[in-house]
Design a protein around this motif. Structure first.
Motif, short mmCIF file in Angstrom:
data_model
loop_
_atom_site.label_atom_id
_atom_site.label_comp_id
_atom_site.label_asym_id
_atom_site.label_seq_id
_atom_site.Cartn_x
_atom_site.Cartn_y
_atom_site.Cartn_z
N THR A 193 2.25 11.78 -5.62
CA THR A 193 2.21 12.71 -6.61
C THR A 193 3.99 13.06 -6.93
O THR A 193 3.98 13.38 -8.21
N GLN A 194 4.59 12.73 -5.84
CA GLN A 194 6.09 13.23 -6.51
C GLN A 194 6.57 11.93 -7.45
O GLN A 194 7.13 12.17 -8.41
N PHE A 195 6.16 10.88 -6.89
CA PHE A 195 6.76 9.55 -7.93
C PHE A 195 6.02 9.69 -9.15
O PHE A 195 6.47 9.44 -10.15
N ALA A 196 4.62 10.07 -9.40
CA ALA A 196 4.07 10.24 -10.55
C ALA A 196 4.71 11.10 -11.51
O ALA A 196 4.96 10.88 -12.65
N GLU A 197 5.19 12.25 -10.87
CA GLU A 197 6.08 12.99 -11.82
C GLU A 197 7.36 12.42 -12.42
O GLU A 197 7.57 12.25 -13.61
N PHE A 198 8.03 11.71 -11.62
CA PHE A 198 9.00 10.89 -11.94
C PHE A 198 8.65 9.81 -13.02
O PHE A 198 9.32 9.58 -14.12
N ASP A 199 7.56 8.98 -12.77
CA ASP A 199 7.29 7.95 -13.68
C ASP A 199 6.96 8.57 -15.01
O ASP A 199 7.10 7.69 -16.06
N LYS A 200 6.26 9.64 -15.03
CA LYS A 200 5.81 10.00 -16.27
C LYS A 200 7.06 10.41 -17.09
O LYS A 200 7.05 10.10 -18.27
N GLY A 201 7.99 11.09 -16.54
CA GLY A 201 9.19 11.62 -17.22
C GLY A 201 9.92 10.25 -17.78
O GLY A 201 10.55 10.28 -18.81
#
Length: 456
Positions: free
Chosen positions: A129-137
């Motif tokens: 979920t942490q990676f998902a935030e970075f990846d979306k940005g």
């Protein structure tokens, strides 16, 4: 409809309008109080009215969320333990509210990378979920995904997920290439500012206060990007060593030898990691040159020719590669390679020319300045006309060495050592005193530059 009913409706509309106007006035008044306190960082006084505006008038102004972020960040920096995590969650909630009410004034890359970093720092959620935030940005708004620390965390999480079997190794390489390119673009932008202002300063022109700030901030940010790039390389570590690349690409070759993008990536990584001795590299280059002859294939053929000690053939391919190359950082790499060959052959003037071409394409390539400094220092005896002018050549070498450290913080320590060594060989204060009236020295032969006599 009778007159009595009409009167009641009209009265209701008036009261409603009055109520709306009163609320708008109250919002403006409360916001004004909150913003004035927040502007001077009096967050204790700003907090109550600011949260009142946020709750009762969420669409009043984006400033509510901008000041709210500063307020929460000030408290976050001072907190520790559970309270810090609570504040992290509050910051995340504030970001989401801002996006809800002011999507047009909220940068996706900034928001999601900030949320991702807050989650990572405070162990909120899973790595996924942490990676998902970075990846979306990053995937939706790379331009505004800027902070060095966030770029490192984004890549680090991907590598960790690969270690857990949740991401492919090829994906690690792809993200590494992309993030590194972004960092280098930022480094080049900052190095160009530093180089231009440094040259202006060395020419004797006083910098304005704005220029001094720009020089200082560019240096700070360049150092941060340099450290992060080193951290990313360390994080990649052995994953990109020849012992992993060769079996990976050997296994994929037959299935992907017609895939031009794969061939480019594989050959590029093997070249970068100096795995060019393995026969696989020749197979990759041969297949790539056959499918899509380009700047890259010409460069690789140059490397192979150099390996076989066919310098003339290698130079032909490298020059061809430089002409065809459109990507600045890669063009710089080719020019640097040619400069190295020229330097080894003793053609210092030509070598400098290619090092300068490399710097023009990649302003943060400090190694070029170190190479020029070294060649200048080694020519002191042959390019000076007397003892003083011969030793003065070392001032010029020192200047180039110091420039290297300014535009490439990773070289700063090495550059300073070289600069100190050159300064020790240059004329002393006594030498300058014994040669009154000399304010600059023209250095001849291949160097052809003038160096100012420093104030010691």
């Amino acid at each position: 409809m009778n007159t009595k009913v009409l009167f009641v409706i009209a009265t209701g509309l008036v009261l409603s309008t009055t109520s709306i106007n009163a609320q708008a006035t109250d919002c403006a008044t409360t916001a004004s109080i909150a913003y004035e306190h927040a502007k001077v960082k009096n967050y204790d006084a700003a907090e109550e009215p600011l949260w009142k505006v946020r709750k009762e008038c969420p669409t009043y102004s984006v400033a509510t969320y901008q000041f709210g972020k500063k307020l929460l960040e000030a408290k976050y920096k001072k907190a520790s333990g559970a309270p810090k995590t609570t504040l992290a969650n509050e910051l995340i909630a504030l970001w989401k509210e801002r996006f809800q009410y002011f999507p047009g004034k909220t940068k996706i890359g900034d928001m999601h990378s900030d949320i991702g970093q807050l989650m990572y720092d405070n162990k909120i959620g899973t790595k996924e979920t942490q990676f998902a935030e970075f990846d979306k940005g990053y995937s939706e708004d790379k331009k505004n995904f800027k902070r060095p620390k966030k770029l490192y965390t984004y890549f680090s999480l991907f590598v960790d997920l690969h270690g857990e079997g949740k991401k492919e190794l090829q994906g690690v390489f792809d993200l590494y290439d992309d993030v590194t390119e972004k960092i280098e673009n930022e480094e080049n932008r900052l190095a160009k500012i530093i180089a231009e202002l440094t040259e202006k300063e060395e020419a004797g022109t006083a910098l304005s206060s704005k220029e001094k700030r720009a020089l200082k901030n560019s240096g700070i940010n360049l150092t941060a990007f340099s450290k992060v790039k080193a951290g990313i390389n360390q994080k990649l570590g052995e994953l990109a060593d020849c012992k992993n690349l060769i079996p990976l690409y050997t296994g994929q070759f037959e299935a992907k030898k017609a895939d031009i993008n794969w061939l480019k990536g594989a050959a590029g990584r093997m070249s970068a990691k100096e795995c060019t001795e393995d026969p696989l590299f020749f197979k990759l280059v041969e297949a790539l040159h056959k499918s899509d002859p380009s700047a890259k294939t010409a460069y690789y053929l140059g490397l192979l020719a150099l390996k076989d000690k066919k310098t003339t053939t290698a130079l032909k391919y490298f020059n061809q590669s430089a002409e065809l190359e459109t990507k600045s950082s890669d063009k710089a790499k080719v020019y640097f390679k040619i400069g190295e060959i020229m330097k080894k052959q003793g053609s210092k003037g030509k070598a400098r020319s290619y090092y300068r071409k490399a710097l023009k394409q990649k302003p943060s390539m400090g190694i070029c300045y170190l190479r020029i400094a070294s060649m200048i220092a080694s020519s002191a005896n042959s390019c000076g006309t007397d003892v003083f002018s011969k030793r003065a050549v070392y001032w010029l070498a020192e200047n180039y060495a110091r420039r290297a450290g300014k535009i490439d913080p990773s070289l700063k320590s090495t550059a300073n050592k070289y600069a100190a060594n050159y300064r020790a060989k240059a004329p002393t204060k006594t030498d300058i005193f014994n040669n009154p009236g000399i304010t600059s020295v023209s250095v001849g032969c291949w160097i052809g530059e003038t160096v100012k006599v420093p104030k010691l």
